[in-house]
Design a protein around this motif. Structure first.
Motif, PDB file in Angstrom:
ATOM      1  N   MET A  98       0.846  -1.192   0.000  1.00 53.16           N
ATOM      2  CA  MET A  98       0.000   0.000   0.000  1.00 53.16           C
ATOM      3  C   MET A  98       0.880   1.241   0.000  1.00 53.16           C
ATOM      4  SD  MET A  98      -3.086   1.073   2.612  1.00 53.16           S
ATOM      5  CE  MET A  98      -2.048   1.636   3.951  1.00 53.16           C
ATOM      6  N   VAL A  99       0.597   2.175  -0.905  1.00 51.55           N
ATOM      7  CA  VAL A  99       1.395   3.402  -1.002  1.00 51.55           C
ATOM      8  C   VAL A  99       0.484   4.602  -1.229  1.00 51.55           C
ATOM      9  CG1 VAL A  99       3.408   2.195  -1.949  1.00 51.55           C
ATOM     10  CG2 VAL A  99       1.733   3.205  -3.503  1.00 51.55           C
ATOM     11  N   ASP A 100       0.988   5.774  -0.845  1.00 48.21           N
ATOM     12  CA  ASP A 100       0.374   7.052  -1.203  1.00 48.21           C
ATOM     13  C   ASP A 100       1.260   7.703  -2.244  1.00 48.21           C
ATOM     14  OD1 ASP A 100      -1.672   6.822   0.771  1.00 48.21           O
ATOM     15  OD2 ASP A 100      -0.208   7.432   2.299  1.00 48.21           O
ATOM     16  N   TYR A 101       0.631   8.215  -3.304  1.00 46.66           N
ATOM     17  CA  TYR A 101       1.411   8.916  -4.318  1.00 46.66           C
ATOM     18  C   TYR A 101       0.587  10.095  -4.823  1.00 46.66           C
ATOM     19  CZ  TYR A 101      -1.155   6.531  -8.165  1.00 46.66           C
ATOM     20  OH  TYR A 101      -2.107   6.070  -9.036  1.00 46.66           O
ATOM     21  N   SER A 102       1.046  10.769  -5.871  1.00 47.04           N
ATOM     22  CA  SER A 102       0.455  12.039  -6.281  1.00 47.04           C
ATOM     23  C   SER A 102      -1.016  11.930  -6.650  1.00 47.04           C
ATOM     24  CB  SER A 102       1.238  12.616  -7.469  1.00 47.04           C
ATOM     25  OG  SER A 102       1.182  11.735  -8.580  1.00 47.04           O
ATOM     26  N   ARG A 103      -1.481  10.753  -7.002  1.00 50.68           N
ATOM     27  CA  ARG A 103      -2.865  10.584  -7.437  1.00 50.68           C
ATOM     28  C   ARG A 103      -3.739   9.933  -6.365  1.00 50.68           C
ATOM     29  NH1 ARG A 103      -3.122  11.213 -13.148  1.00 50.68           N
ATOM     30  NH2 ARG A 103      -1.056  11.364 -14.087  1.00 50.68           N
ATOM     31  N   GLY A 104      -3.230   9.798  -5.143  1.00 55.88           N
ATOM     32  CA  GLY A 104      -4.023   9.212  -4.076  1.00 55.88           C
ATOM     33  C   GLY A 104      -3.330   8.017  -3.452  1.00 55.88           C
ATOM     34  N   SER A 105      -4.125   7.054  -3.014  1.00 58.94           N
ATOM     35  CA  SER A 105      -3.595   5.831  -2.396  1.00 58.94           C
ATOM     36  C   SER A 105      -3.947   4.634  -3.268  1.00 58.94           C
ATOM     37  CB  SER A 105      -4.176   5.635  -0.994  1.00 58.94           C
ATOM     38  OG  SER A 105      -3.869   6.714  -0.148  1.00 58.94           O
ATOM     39  N   ILE A 106      -3.073   3.632  -3.235  1.00 61.26           N
ATOM     40  CA  ILE A 106      -3.333   2.408  -3.988  1.00 61.26           C
ATOM     41  C   ILE A 106      -2.658   1.229  -3.285  1.00 61.26           C
ATOM     42  CG2 ILE A 106      -1.321   2.604  -5.540  1.00 61.26           C
ATOM     43  CD1 ILE A 106      -3.226   1.559  -7.797  1.00 61.26           C
ATOM     44  N   ALA A 107      -3.318   0.091  -3.329  1.00 64.13           N
ATOM     45  CA  ALA A 107      -2.756  -1.155  -2.788  1.00 64.13           C
ATOM     46  C   ALA A 107      -2.736  -2.187  -3.894  1.00 64.13           C
ATOM     47  CB  ALA A 107      -3.589  -1.654  -1.616  1.00 64.13           C
ATOM     48  N   ASP A 136       9.357  -8.204  -6.810  1.00 62.71           N
ATOM     49  CA  ASP A 136       9.105  -7.679  -8.142  1.00 62.71           C
ATOM     50  C   ASP A 136       7.781  -6.923  -8.209  1.00 62.71           C
ATOM     51  OD1 ASP A 136       7.537  -9.925  -7.868  1.00 62.71           O
ATOM     52  OD2 ASP A 136       8.162 -10.876  -9.736  1.00 62.71           O
ATOM     53  N   THR A 137       6.861  -7.189  -7.281  1.00 57.52           N
ATOM     54  CA  THR A 137       5.569  -6.503  -7.260  1.00 57.52           C
ATOM     55  C   THR A 137       5.739  -4.994  -7.149  1.00 57.52           C
ATOM     56  OG1 THR A 137       4.721  -8.440  -6.092  1.00 57.52           O
ATOM     57  CG2 THR A 137       3.299  -6.505  -6.157  1.00 57.52           C
ATOM     58  N   GLU A 138       6.737  -4.541  -6.400  1.00 58.46           N
ATOM     59  CA  GLU A 138       6.929  -3.108  -6.206  1.00 58.46           C
ATOM     60  C   GLU A 138       7.258  -2.397  -7.511  1.00 58.46           C
ATOM     61  OE1 GLU A 138       9.285   0.051  -3.289  1.00 58.46           O
ATOM     62  OE2 GLU A 138       9.781  -2.089  -3.211  1.00 58.46           O
ATOM     63  N   ILE A 139       7.814  -3.140  -8.460  1.00 53.29           N
ATOM     64  CA  ILE A 139       8.111  -2.548  -9.766  1.00 53.29           C
ATOM     65  C   ILE A 139       6.838  -2.037 -10.421  1.00 53.29           C
ATOM     66  CG2 ILE A 139       8.849  -3.136 -12.126  1.00 53.29           C
ATOM     67  CD1 ILE A 139      10.859  -5.087 -10.723  1.00 53.29           C
ATOM     68  N   ILE A 140       5.752  -2.790 -10.291  1.00 53.94           N
ATOM     69  CA  ILE A 140       4.477  -2.380 -10.883  1.00 53.94           C
ATOM     70  C   ILE A 140       3.995  -1.081 -10.257  1.00 53.94           C
ATOM     71  CG2 ILE A 140       2.063  -3.059 -11.198  1.00 53.94           C
ATOM     72  CD1 ILE A 140       3.077  -5.988 -11.229  1.00 53.94           C
ATOM     73  N   ILE A 141       4.175  -0.927  -8.939  1.00 56.81           N
ATOM     74  CA  ILE A 141       3.804   0.315  -8.261  1.00 56.81           C
ATOM     75  C   ILE A 141       4.571   1.498  -8.836  1.00 56.81           C
ATOM     76  CG2 ILE A 141       4.000   1.556  -6.069  1.00 56.81           C
ATOM     77  CD1 ILE A 141       1.754  -0.294  -5.836  1.00 56.81           C
ATOM     78  N   HIS A 142       5.875   1.343  -9.026  1.00 59.34           N
ATOM     79  CA  HIS A 142       6.693   2.434  -9.565  1.00 59.34           C
ATOM     80  C   HIS A 142       6.296   2.763 -10.995  1.00 59.34           C
ATOM     81  CE1 HIS A 142       9.782   3.127  -6.420  1.00 59.34           C
ATOM     82  NE2 HIS A 142       9.495   1.886  -6.072  1.00 59.34           N
ATOM     83  N   LEU A 143       5.984   1.749 -11.791  1.00 64.24           N
ATOM     84  CA  LEU A 143       5.551   2.003 -13.168  1.00 64.24           C
ATOM     85  C   LEU A 143       4.222   2.744 -13.196  1.00 64.24           C
ATOM     86  CD1 LEU A 143       6.502  -1.404 -14.861  1.00 64.24           C
ATOM     87  CD2 LEU A 143       7.666   0.799 -15.116  1.00 64.24           C
ATOM     88  N   LEU A 144       3.328   2.433 -12.276  1.00 65.66           N
ATOM     89  CA  LEU A 144       2.068   3.168 -12.166  1.00 65.66           C
ATOM     90  C   LEU A 144       2.318   4.633 -11.811  1.00 65.66           C
ATOM     91  CD1 LEU A 144      -0.302   0.769 -10.170  1.00 65.66           C
ATOM     92  CD2 LEU A 144      -0.706   1.649 -12.450  1.00 65.66           C
ATOM     93  N   ALA A 145       3.185   4.829 -10.826  1.00 64.98           N
ATOM     94  CA  ALA A 145       3.424   6.175 -10.323  1.00 64.98           C
ATOM     95  C   ALA A 145       4.103   7.068 -11.353  1.00 64.98           C
ATOM     96  CB  ALA A 145       4.268   6.110  -9.054  1.00 64.98           C
ATOM     97  N   THR A 146       4.930   6.487 -12.206  1.00 66.37           N
ATOM     98  CA  THR A 146       5.669   7.280 -13.195  1.00 66.37           C
ATOM     99  C   THR A 146       4.973   7.353 -14.545  1.00 66.37           C
ATOM    100  OG1 THR A 146       6.984   5.308 -13.775  1.00 66.37           O
ATOM    101  CG2 THR A 146       7.890   6.797 -12.104  1.00 66.37           C
ATOM    102  N   SER A 147       3.836   6.676 -14.695  1.00 69.27           N
ATOM    103  CA  SER A 147       3.117   6.701 -15.968  1.00 69.27           C
ATOM    104  C   SER A 147       2.566   8.094 -16.245  1.00 69.27           C
ATOM    105  CB  SER A 147       1.972   5.687 -15.954  1.00 69.27           C
ATOM    106  OG  SER A 147       1.179   5.816 -17.112  1.00 69.27           O
ATOM    107  N   LYS A 148       2.586   8.503 -17.499  1.00 71.02           N
ATOM    108  CA  LYS A 148       2.058   9.804 -17.912  1.00 71.02           C
ATOM    109  C   LYS A 148       0.567   9.733 -18.248  1.00 71.02           C
ATOM    110  CE  LYS A 148       6.092  11.879 -17.803  1.00 71.02           C
ATOM    111  NZ  LYS A 148       6.936  10.756 -17.332  1.00 71.02           N
ATOM    112  N   GLN A 149      -0.016   8.543 -18.170  1.00 65.16           N
ATOM    113  CA  GLN A 149      -1.438   8.401 -18.490  1.00 65.16           C
ATOM    114  C   GLN A 149      -2.299   9.028 -17.380  1.00 65.16           C
ATOM    115  OE1 GLN A 149      -2.481   7.171 -21.425  1.00 65.16           O
ATOM    116  NE2 GLN A 149      -0.332   6.884 -21.987  1.00 65.16           N
ATOM    117  N   ASN A 150      -3.513   9.424 -17.739  1.00 63.89           N
ATOM    118  CA  ASN A 150      -4.379  10.119 -16.792  1.00 63.89           C
ATOM    119  C   ASN A 150      -5.241   9.180 -15.951  1.00 63.89           C
ATOM    120  OD1 ASN A 150      -3.605  12.803 -17.407  1.00 63.89           O
ATOM    121  ND2 ASN A 150      -4.804  12.723 -19.288  1.00 63.89           N
ATOM    122  N   SER A 151      -5.945   8.259 -16.592  1.00 64.25           N
ATOM    123  CA  SER A 151      -6.863   7.398 -15.847  1.00 64.25           C
ATOM    124  C   SER A 151      -6.114   6.237 -15.199  1.00 64.25           C
ATOM    125  CB  SER A 151      -7.949   6.843 -16.771  1.00 64.25           C
ATOM    126  OG  SER A 151      -7.413   5.895 -17.666  1.00 64.25           O
TER     127      SER A 151
END
Length: 466
Positions: A98-107, A136-151
């Motif tokens: 579970m993390v907090d990032y610029s677009r809210g929280s996600i688990a 390796d799961t944390e890699i997916i979190i970082h890819l989500l956080a750095t994505s330029k997509q909006n939704s």
């Protein structure tokens, strides 16, 4: 001595739209405990924020206090049981993450293994990413956080288009739950309904426990988005040939589950029937190595016209650790888990059915145990082909050099385990038993033919990459 079995990485469960979401997730994880015994966790959402509770240990121990569920409010929750294949067995690797990032929280909860994890992690760290776990799961979190997509959906698609390997994923935000399955469909993932609530689980047995209706399996490459407006199905990932793991049928899935379109119990019984056709032997009784060998032994006994007996009794109350004496009790690791019924075995020609032989040490001890209990002959039958290659898609198997069938003939293995005869189910018999039709199952652990090419393909069959 370790009582070795291949072990699955984990199981995942999620429910959206139920007032007792965390409690039902606990029950779902309880049903999936066979998929991971090292740690477990639940993250819930009340529509405004996420709450988590997770720890090392079994589900009943981690969530043994009813007060815990007061700290997990809300109508949505996801959960995870873990056995580590990538990353150490320590608290920081307990899922869901579970993390907090610029677009809210996600688990995120993940079942599987990413074969290009290290390459992507090196790239992310070069750009300044800091990793808190070794999964390796944390890699997916970082890819989500750095994505330029909006939704959220587009960010998930963007992240999953970068990774390769096996994954069943559950994402939870304040207002949505998202399920995703890799395009090959290595691991099982199913969709159910409980009243107006949607449920996602690794296996259908978890739906049965909470009395949810099985709707369907989530398709390979499918992303399912669930929110207050209902369910939306997307298929944005590149289409590839499906490759569901055939070892799920052999060992991992619970026999009462329905995976890849079939009932696990019936498939395992058919393994046994086919094994009897291929490797008949004159004998008096058929016994399983409990519990995973039971359905195949029933099938073998029926096809061979031999009595089925429970000649080995399993102790179901063995903890995860125990104090092992140095020399006082030989073969202690097996004896604490299995005990022979001497009156059943004495003076009998016995067929012992097991699902696999990995290193061979456990099989050797079981044969000696049965023989010491008075059996005249011990014939070992294995309801799968020889396991000669490690898995890189979410199963914890030894390196190839540790797999006995990678370097020994069947006759050499027979001599090592001291059996009077040894027979494996053929690869053709295995496929015939699952009724593959047009489904090309992943059987890399038997054939060495890996559906996904590795970044270091030449080294993959010999080395533990992660």
């Amino acid at each position: 001595m370790k009582f070795y079995r291949p072990t699955e990485e984990c199981g995942i469960f999620g429910i959206f739209g139920h007032p007792e979401a965390a409690n039902l997730t606990y029950l779902g994880l309880y049903a999936l405990q066979h998929r991971g015994q090292e740690s477990c966790g639940i993250v819930s959402s009340d529509g405004r924020s996420l709450s988590a509770h997770k720890s090392m240990g079994l589900v009943a121990d981690v969530f043994g206090n009813q007060e815990i569920f007061r700290s997990l409010p809300g109508p949505a929750a996801i959960g995870h049981v873990r056995y580590s294949t990538t990353g150490d067995s320590v608290y920081k690797n307990v899922q869901p993450i579970m993390v907090d990032y610029s677009r809210g929280s996600i688990a995120v909860a993940h079942n599987g293994n990413l074969v290009n994890a290290q390459i992507i992690k090196d790239e992310l760290e070069a750009w300044g990413s800091i990793f808190q776990t070794t999964m390796d799961t944390e890699i997916i979190i970082h890819l989500l956080a750095t994505s330029k997509q909006n939704s959220l959906e587009d960010r998930i698609v963007d992240a999953l288009s970068r990774v390769k390997g096996a994954y069943c994923l559950l994402f939870l935000t304040e207002t949505r739950m998202v399920a995703a399955r890799d395009p090959h469909g290595f691991r099982p993932l199913c969709l159910g309904k409980l009243g107006d609530s949607w449920v996602v689980a690794s296996e259908s047995c978890a739906l049965d426990l909470i009395e949810a209706e099985f709707i369907r399996e989530i398709e390979p490459g499918e992303i399912v988005v669930i929110d207050k407006n209902g369910l939306t199905s997307l298929s944005p990932l590149k289409k590839v040939e499906p490759a569901p793991c055939i070892f799920e049928f052999v060992y991992f899935a619970r026999p009462d589950s329905y995976i890849f379109g079939q009932n696990v119990y019936e498939v395992r019984k058919e393994f046994g029937r086919q094994l009897a056709r291929e490797h008949h032997v004159e004998a008096d009784i058929v016994i399983p190595v409990p519990d995973s060998g039971v359905p195949a032994a029933l099938g073998y006994a029926q096809e061979a016209g031999l009595p089925f007996e429970l000649g080995l009794i399993r102790n179901h109350y063995v903890g995860r650790t125990f104090i092992e004496p140095q020399q006082s009790i030989r073969h202690f690791g097996v004896k604490i888990k299995l005990n022979p019924v001497r009156d059943i075995l004495k003076d009998k020609r016995v067929v012992v059915i097991d699902d696999s032989i990995v290193r061979g040490t456990t099989s050797r001890k079981i044969v000696k145990m049965v023989r010491n209990a008075g059996a005249k002959e011990v014939h070992v039958r294995i309801s799968s082909p020889p396991t000669s290659y490690p898995c890189y898609y979410g199963i914890d198997t030894p390196t190839r050099k540790e797999l006995i069938s990678s370097s020994h003939t069947i006759e050499e293995i027979r001599k090592y385990i001291t059996a009077d005869s040894l027979g494996y189910l053929s690869e053709e018999g295995l496929l015939q038993s699952v009724g593959t039709g047009s489904t090309p199952y992943c059987k890399a652990c038997f054939s060495g033919s890996y559906p996904i090419k590795f970044p270091k393909l030449a080294a993959a069959p010999q080395l533990d990459l992660f």
